[in-house]
Write a protein that holds these residues in place. Structure first.
Motif, PDB file in Angstrom:
ATOM      1  N   GLN A 115     -16.164   4.900   1.596  1.00 46.98           N
ATOM      2  CA  GLN A 115     -17.335   3.999   0.136  1.00 46.98           C
ATOM      3  C   GLN A 115     -16.544   4.699  -1.420  1.00 46.98           C
ATOM      4  O   GLN A 115     -15.972   4.561  -1.958  1.00 46.98           O
ATOM      5  N   ARG A 116     -16.029   6.650  -0.737  1.00 49.89           N
ATOM      6  CA  ARG A 116     -15.202   6.789  -2.251  1.00 49.89           C
ATOM      7  C   ARG A 116     -13.561   6.279  -2.182  1.00 49.89           C
ATOM      8  O   ARG A 116     -13.599   6.053  -3.175  1.00 49.89           O
ATOM      9  N   SER A 117     -12.426   5.809  -0.953  1.00 47.01           N
ATOM     10  CA  SER A 117     -12.198   5.354  -1.420  1.00 47.01           C
ATOM     11  C   SER A 117     -11.910   4.421  -1.267  1.00 47.01           C
ATOM     12  O   SER A 117     -11.099   3.069  -2.251  1.00 47.01           O
ATOM     13  N   ASN A 118     -12.899   3.843  -1.093  1.00 48.62           N
ATOM     14  CA  ASN A 118     -13.226   2.106  -1.604  1.00 48.62           C
ATOM     15  C   ASN A 118     -13.341   2.212  -2.698  1.00 48.62           C
ATOM     16  O   ASN A 118     -12.774   1.220  -4.320  1.00 48.62           O
ATOM     17  N   SER A 139     -10.277   1.432  -5.381  1.00 48.33           N
ATOM     18  CA  SER A 139      -9.241   1.042  -5.379  1.00 48.33           C
ATOM     19  C   SER A 139      -8.833   0.406  -6.811  1.00 48.33           C
ATOM     20  O   SER A 139      -8.382  -0.566  -7.185  1.00 48.33           O
ATOM     21  N   PHE A 140      -9.100   0.452  -7.932  1.00 50.39           N
ATOM     22  CA  PHE A 140      -8.886  -0.093  -9.157  1.00 50.39           C
ATOM     23  C   PHE A 140      -8.410   0.976 -10.498  1.00 50.39           C
ATOM     24  O   PHE A 140      -8.540   0.683 -11.710  1.00 50.39           O
ATOM     25  N   GLY A 141      -7.777   1.994  -9.954  1.00 53.74           N
ATOM     26  CA  GLY A 141      -7.464   2.618 -10.880  1.00 53.74           C
ATOM     27  C   GLY A 141      -5.781   2.325 -10.662  1.00 53.74           C
ATOM     28  O   GLY A 141      -4.884   3.682 -10.506  1.00 53.74           O
ATOM     29  N   PHE A 142      -5.340   1.833 -10.092  1.00 52.86           N
ATOM     30  CA  PHE A 142      -3.931   1.653 -10.061  1.00 52.86           C
ATOM     31  C   PHE A 142      -4.097   0.378 -10.735  1.00 52.86           C
ATOM     32  O   PHE A 142      -4.774  -0.711 -10.574  1.00 52.86           O
ATOM     33  N   LEU A 190      -8.261  -4.379  -2.101  1.00 51.69           N
ATOM     34  CA  LEU A 190      -9.518  -5.202  -2.884  1.00 51.69           C
ATOM     35  C   LEU A 190      -9.496  -4.336  -4.830  1.00 51.69           C
ATOM     36  O   LEU A 190      -9.961  -5.516  -4.904  1.00 51.69           O
ATOM     37  N   ASN A 191      -8.320  -4.179  -4.916  1.00 53.42           N
ATOM     38  CA  ASN A 191      -7.551  -4.697  -6.073  1.00 53.42           C
ATOM     39  C   ASN A 191      -7.381  -5.805  -6.240  1.00 53.42           C
ATOM     40  O   ASN A 191      -7.830  -6.528  -7.541  1.00 53.42           O
ATOM     41  N   TRP A 192      -7.307  -6.560  -5.471  1.00 52.70           N
ATOM     42  CA  TRP A 192      -6.168  -7.489  -5.579  1.00 52.70           C
ATOM     43  C   TRP A 192      -7.230  -8.707  -5.565  1.00 52.70           C
ATOM     44  O   TRP A 192      -7.676  -9.827  -6.889  1.00 52.70           O
ATOM     45  N   ALA A 193      -8.489  -8.604  -4.949  1.00 54.25           N
ATOM     46  CA  ALA A 193      -9.378  -9.583  -4.949  1.00 54.25           C
ATOM     47  C   ALA A 193     -10.636  -9.265  -6.125  1.00 54.25           C
ATOM     48  O   ALA A 193     -10.430 -11.015  -6.931  1.00 54.25           O
ATOM     49  N   VAL A 194     -11.080  -8.012  -6.965  1.00 55.13           N
ATOM     50  CA  VAL A 194     -11.631  -7.922  -7.794  1.00 55.13           C
ATOM     51  C   VAL A 194     -10.631  -8.295  -9.622  1.00 55.13           C
ATOM     52  O   VAL A 194     -11.325  -8.720 -10.013  1.00 55.13           O
ATOM     53  N   VAL A 195      -9.879  -7.465  -8.922  1.00 51.52           N
ATOM     54  CA  VAL A 195      -8.860  -6.784 -10.657  1.00 51.52           C
ATOM     55  C   VAL A 195      -8.315  -8.771 -10.436  1.00 51.52           C
ATOM     56  O   VAL A 195      -7.802  -8.880 -11.985  1.00 51.52           O
ATOM     57  N   HIS A 196      -7.603  -9.711  -9.466  1.00 52.07           N
ATOM     58  CA  HIS A 196      -6.281 -10.364  -9.846  1.00 52.07           C
ATOM     59  C   HIS A 196      -7.535 -11.526  -9.972  1.00 52.07           C
ATOM     60  O   HIS A 196      -6.108 -12.451 -10.044  1.00 52.07           O
ATOM     61  N   HIS A 197      -8.294 -11.634  -9.657  1.00 46.95           N
ATOM     62  CA  HIS A 197      -9.029 -13.026  -8.834  1.00 46.95           C
ATOM     63  C   HIS A 197     -10.381 -13.091  -9.019  1.00 46.95           C
ATOM     64  O   HIS A 197     -11.178 -13.696  -8.968  1.00 46.95           O
ATOM     65  N   GLY A 198     -11.177 -11.985  -9.863  1.00 46.95           N
ATOM     66  CA  GLY A 198     -11.919 -11.666 -10.193  1.00 46.95           C
ATOM     67  C   GLY A 198     -13.529 -11.805  -9.449  1.00 46.95           C
ATOM     68  O   GLY A 198     -14.708 -12.250 -10.025  1.00 46.95           O
ATOM     69  N   ALA A 199     -13.250 -11.728  -7.865  1.00 45.00           N
ATOM     70  CA  ALA A 199     -13.920 -11.763  -7.443  1.00 45.00           C
ATOM     71  C   ALA A 199     -15.143 -10.327  -7.159  1.00 45.00           C
ATOM     72  O   ALA A 199     -14.124 -10.064  -7.307  1.00 45.00           O
ATOM     73  N   ALA A 232       0.581  -1.044  -0.155  1.00 41.48           N
ATOM     74  CA  ALA A 232       0.035  -0.360  -0.098  1.00 41.48           C
ATOM     75  C   ALA A 232       1.421   1.244  -0.057  1.00 41.48           C
ATOM     76  O   ALA A 232       0.794   2.387  -0.943  1.00 41.48           O
ATOM     77  N   ALA A 233       2.370   1.206   0.701  1.00 35.48           N
ATOM     78  CA  ALA A 233       2.839   2.810   1.198  1.00 35.48           C
ATOM     79  C   ALA A 233       3.616   2.514  -0.271  1.00 35.48           C
ATOM     80  O   ALA A 233       3.562   4.146  -1.210  1.00 35.48           O
ATOM     81  N   LEU A 234       3.973   2.216  -0.932  1.00 35.61           N
ATOM     82  CA  LEU A 234       4.759   1.871  -2.364  1.00 35.61           C
ATOM     83  C   LEU A 234       3.399   2.231  -3.554  1.00 35.61           C
ATOM     84  O   LEU A 234       3.864   3.316  -4.351  1.00 35.61           O
ATOM     85  N   ARG A 235       2.555   1.643  -3.246  1.00 35.30           N
ATOM     86  CA  ARG A 235       1.626   2.430  -4.496  1.00 35.30           C
ATOM     87  C   ARG A 235       0.891   3.651  -4.033  1.00 35.30           C
ATOM     88  O   ARG A 235       0.217   4.555  -4.681  1.00 35.30           O
ATOM     89  N   GLN A 236       0.418   3.815  -2.747  1.00 34.94           N
ATOM     90  CA  GLN A 236       0.187   5.255  -2.484  1.00 34.94           C
ATOM     91  C   GLN A 236      -1.138   5.031  -1.929  1.00 34.94           C
ATOM     92  O   GLN A 236      -1.908   5.806  -2.583  1.00 34.94           O
ATOM     93  N   ARG A 237      -1.515   4.019  -2.326  1.00 31.85           N
ATOM     94  CA  ARG A 237      -2.463   3.567  -1.430  1.00 31.85           C
ATOM     95  C   ARG A 237      -2.944   3.100  -0.069  1.00 31.85           C
ATOM     96  O   ARG A 237      -2.590   3.269   1.099  1.00 31.85           O
TER      97      ARG A 237
END
Length: 174
Positions: free
Chosen positions: A125-128, A131-134, A104-113, A92-97
């Motif tokens: 809610q806005r922060s969540n 989760s997909f702009g990186f 959430l990115n890991w679960a949705v983008v990389h595992h299709g959940a 998270a620190a490396l990605r500035q997230r």
């Protein structure tokens, strides 16, 4: 249920808390589920059920992706291991997230959940939703994937405290 589906009143079935055996039983039914909702986070990845859902064209929906199962039902109190784990914090620190954005990115983008992170805070809610702009690197995804099961192997020990109530101690490699 059969009559409701045959009459067109029910078009899709969703089921939660499904293990491998129940999923296999459901797959043998004439009316198969469209969505399975199970607990999934970096330490409890539910790989086998996710794999079977993917093979069968069933949407997998993750709940407790941000660690609430550990806090509310697994004895971690307010020490959420998902939000506090050093690997997740480092990524998270490396990605500035935030850690939730990484998970959430890991679960949705990389595992299709599909995920259902719950929050009453408009800011969270806005922060969540951000989760997909990186993009996580494959190495980062592999590091998160390697966390699977490290908390499931916790030791549950019971000590008799000479008249006091029993205490359960959970140990993990955080």
């Amino acid at each position: 249920m059969k009559d409701l589906m045959d009459d067109g009143l029910v078009r899709a079935i969703g089921i939660c808390d499904v293990d491998g055996a129940l999923l296999e039983e459901l797959l043998r039914q004439r009316r198969r589920p469209h969505i399975i909702q199970n607990w999934m986070d970096p330490f409890h990845q539910d790989r086998e059920v996710r794999r079977r859902c993917r093979e069968e064209g069933i949407q997998y929906q993750a709940y407790s992706s941000l660690g609430s199962q550990w806090v509310h039902f697994r004895g971690y109190g307010s020490n959420n291991p998902v939000l506090e784990h050093p690997v997740l914090r480092e990524i998270a620190a490396l990605r500035q997230r935030t850690v939730p954005q990484v998970v959430l990115n890991w679960a949705v983008v990389h595992h299709g959940a599909a995920v259902i992170p719950a929050s009453t805070s408009a800011e969270r809610q806005r922060s969540n939703l951000d989760s997909f702009g990186f993009e996580l690197s494959l190495a980062e995804v592999a590091r998160i994937d390697s966390l699977d099961g490290i908390l499931d192997a916790a030791v549950d020990a019971v000590f008799d405290n000479m008249g006091r109530p029993q205490h359960h101690v959970l140990h993990s490699e955080l």
